[in-house]
Design an enzyme around this catalytic site. Structure first.
Site, short mmCIF file in Angstrom:
data_model
loop_
_atom_site.label_atom_id
_atom_site.label_comp_id
_atom_site.label_asym_id
_atom_site.label_seq_id
_atom_site.Cartn_x
_atom_site.Cartn_y
_atom_site.Cartn_z
N GLU A 87 0.99 -1.33 -0.17
CA GLU A 87 -0.29 -0.01 -0.14
C GLU A 87 0.79 1.42 0.24
OE1 GLU A 87 -3.15 -2.84 0.00
OE2 GLU A 87 -1.61 -2.93 1.20
N TYR A 89 3.15 1.77 1.55
CA TYR A 89 4.00 2.26 3.29
C TYR A 89 5.61 2.22 3.16
CZ TYR A 89 -0.83 2.79 4.84
OH TYR A 89 -2.22 3.35 4.88
N ARG A 138 2.56 -8.66 4.26
CA ARG A 138 1.38 -8.19 3.31
C ARG A 138 2.23 -7.56 1.98
NH1 ARG A 138 -3.95 -6.54 3.51
NH2 ARG A 138 -4.55 -5.66 1.51
N HIS A 176 -1.17 3.81 -1.77
CA HIS A 176 -2.62 5.26 -1.67
C HIS A 176 -2.73 6.33 -2.58
CE1 HIS A 176 -4.47 3.42 2.27
NE2 HIS A 176 -3.00 2.76 2.31
N GLN A 265 -16.95 5.87 3.98
CA GLN A 265 -17.98 7.44 4.45
C GLN A 265 -17.39 8.11 6.35
OE1 GLN A 265 -21.77 8.94 3.18
NE2 GLN A 265 -21.31 7.77 1.17
#
Length: 665
Positions: A87, A89, A138, A176, A265
């Site tokens: 992701e 990181y 991961r 991201h 949301q």
């Protein structure tokens, strides 16, 4: 053991033990503070600060930090850890040349050097925790950024991680900062299981592989396992929506599952601004100590007969909660179906999951009807006179009638070519090929997306019917992973964030012009983690023009819209949009006529909720939360109209975020 997700045990005496693992994550250059560090001194396009390069000593101490965290997790009773290497990181930042410009043993052109940070963390962690401890890594198998890892490098790292002592490899999809959606509701279910399968089919490792991303229903995970795409499946947000998802599935109660709709949301959008994460469809998530829906928990002497008018998100949430805890509820709606505004939302391409929330509430209501706790009266419109006559003996009324679309004050607005968003989405009015949309908030974007993908007469789809192949093609994902990062460089959606991509497949052929009065970017206030997706979808379609700083002059006898751009500035100019239809998405007003019309004898017994209470936007998160919280408190004598809105308090994370934000400014 011999059981699957749905609990069809192959061994009737099989027993199972749940395992819990702690995820260890270092944000690296994604940190929201000026002390961010990374493999090299780089700045993420989604971060405010330039990261400082870690020194060699700091690299070694950071490795030790990962190890210490794992050891502490074991001492605390965890069965294992997941080391976050994807992701985008910190560990991921070491792995790719895009963010790793180091000249020492942890960087350079040689991938083995760039992978050393990740491999050393796993190797030394295994040495520290022993063999009887789970280590999940991961692994970013598909970076979805330019200059990401090649597939060959992914395979090399997977083998090295197994040799270093990893127990399981989980799949990471996308950084991201990638301009390809990976977890939002517009991503078809199980869209990236093929990536895990690709590594599994390589046959280079023996440890289990876990598939992830948009696995939100048991049958989706079951399909992935049955087709041998992976050995395990990973779910996160679905447990916020329904913590009993696995239990219900095992017991064959899949219709009772409150399905995650991947809207972000109340979970990710909250987390990124320091608010306590929760869930739009389940406001009790992460608020379990303050919100508790226990069957028949209201004392008999405090139980009320409650009339709920309107079966949209707020009305359904209130009605089901109130009836569950012991009140007797009569739910009225002038429509022939439950769902309110959700029945329009579920028609928007990419929002097919909203069908699941309507399905869940319908199941709840049917159950409560069978138990004699709730009466449902559809095709029933109540007036204030009906409320005052009160033949049902109602103690308190809940007005959840939603909103009215606001009609902008423009000369000629009454022209028959002018439609509201309700005309289009609910009443299925026919719309021409050239369209102007007045208003560029969430509703305007939804209507635009609907119109560019829907032809008149098209049948609405449900989530399981969404095409993974079309999605990958539209967003420029290289399904062969022949390119670094797995992106199609020829797709402009992957070219420096300029969303001039080749048009999406299956377009309707319409040409849309979106307009707003305000200056600046259209859709600026859309969801924090999903707004860019909506903007990019319209932009890459090639079918939508967006104009800001618009003054609406008039609509002429032909139904054409006359506008002035940048009025009062040197750039002022007039323009006539010769369109077939004008669709108004210019906000809404509370539909609170009933509350305002009742006589004095009912004033203390009528409570408005949802859009009827506040109509800033069509906000299902606020509506469901408000309905749930009021239902839990309504029997309290201190709860009176005007003082009946309850919400979560400001938590320590939000206070800290606000403090850091003020300091950084």
């Amino acid at each position: 053991n011999g059981s699957n997700i749905n609990g069809n045990d192959t061994n009737s005496d099989s027993t199972e033990t749940a395992r819990i693992c702690l995820q260890i994550l270092h944000a690296g250059r994604y940190a929201h503070h000026p002390f961010a560090v990374s493999a090299s001194s780089t700045k993420s396009p989604i971060s405010q600060f330039q990261a400082r390069e870690l020194s060699l000593n700091e690299v070694h101490s950071t490795i030790q930090d990962f190890i210490n965290c794992a050891v502490l997790a074991k001492e605390a009773g965890y069965d294992g850890v997941e080391i976050m290497g994807s992701e985008g990181y910190l560990i991921n930042q070491f792995l790719v040349s895009r963010t790793n410009k180091r000249k020492d043993e942890y960087g350079g052109e040689d991938f083995i050097n760039r992978a050393k940070f990740a491999v050393e963390i796993v190797k030394q962690t295994r040495q520290a925790v022993g063999e009887d401890f789970i280590i999940i890594f991961r692994l970013s198998m598909l970076d979805l950024i330019q200059d990401g890892n090649s597939w060959e490098e992914v395979k090399i790292l997977a083998g090295a991680l197994e040799d270093a002592g990893a127990t399981i490899i989980n799949t990471g999809i996308g950084w991201h900062e990638a301009r390809i959606p990976t977890i939002s509701t517009s991503v078809p279910r199980g869209s990236f299981a093929w990536v895990t399968k690709k590594l599994r089919d390589e046959g280079i490792i023996d440890i289990p592989l876990c598939a992830t991303n948009r696995v939100n229903a048991p049958h989706v995970g079951e399909r992935i396992l049955q087709e041998n795409d992976a050995d395990l499946v990973s779910m996160a947000r679905p447990f916020l929506a329904d913590p009993d998802i696995v239990k219900k599935s095992r017991e064959g109660r899949v219709e009772e599952i409150n399905t995650c709709i991947a809207c972000n949301q109340a979970c990710l959008d909250h987390a990124f601004v320091g608010k306590t994460a929760s869930c739009l469809v389940n406001p009790m998530a992460c608020h379990e100590t303050e919100l508790s829906v226990i069957e028949n928990s209201v004392r008999k002497e405090d139980r009320l007969r409650i009339g709920v008018i309107g079966s949209g998100p707020a009305g359904m949430a209130f009605a089901t909660t109130a009836a569950t805890i012991g009140h007797h509820v009569t739910l009225y709606d002038k429509s022939s179906e439950l769902g309110g505004q959700f029945n329009m939302a579920k028609r928007i391409p990419g929002k097919e999951e909203f069908n699941e929330t309507v399905r869940y509430f319908k199941w709840q209501i049917d159950k409560l009807k069978r138990q004699g706790k709730l009466n449902l009266l559809l095709d029933t419109e109540l007036s204030h006179t009906d409320m005052e006559e009160n033949e049902e003996g109602i103690d308190k009324w809940i007005v959840a009638t939603g909103v009215n679309p606001r009609t902008p004050s423009i000369p000629g607005i009454e022209h028959p070519n002018v439609l509201s968003y309700i005309d289009v989405l609910r009443n299925k009015a026919k719309v021409g090929n050239n369209v102007a949309i007045i208003g560029a908030g969430g509703i305007g974007f939804d209507v635009a997306e609907y119109l560019i993908h829907h032809k008149d007469g098209d049948i609405d789809k449900v989530a399981d019917e969404m095409s993974v192949d079309d999605f990958l093609k539209d967003w420029g994902v290289d399904a062969s992973i022949a390119t670094r990062g797995g992106i199609d460089i020829s797709s402009n959606s992957n070219s420096d964030n300029k969303n001039k991509n080749k048009p999406s497949s299956h377009l309707s052929g319409r040409k849309i012009t979106m307009l707003q009065r305000k200056k600046g970017k259209l859709g600026k206030n859309l969801g924090k983690t999903t707004g860019w997706i909506h903007r990019a979808t319209l932009s890459k379609s090639g079918a939508v023009d967006m104009l800001g700083a618009v003054t609406y002059d008039r609509i002429d006898e032909n139904g054409h819209l006359h506008i002035i751009l940048n009025q009062g500035t040197p750039k002022e100019k007039t323009q006539v949009l010769e369109v077939d239809n004008i669709i108004t998405c210019a906000g809404q007003t509370p539909k609170d006529d009933l509350q305002r019309a009742v006589g004095s004898e009912l004033k203390d017994k009528v409570f408005t909720i949802g859009g009827a209470y506040e109509a800033l936007e069509l906000d299902a998160k606020r509506a469901i939360d408000m309905g749930t919280r009021l239902a839990l408190k309504l029997s309290d004598d201190s709860v009176v109209p005007g003082k009946h809105k309850f919400q979560a308090g400001v938590g320590p994370e939000e206070k800290l975020f606000e403090f850091l934000t003020s300091v950084m400014k």
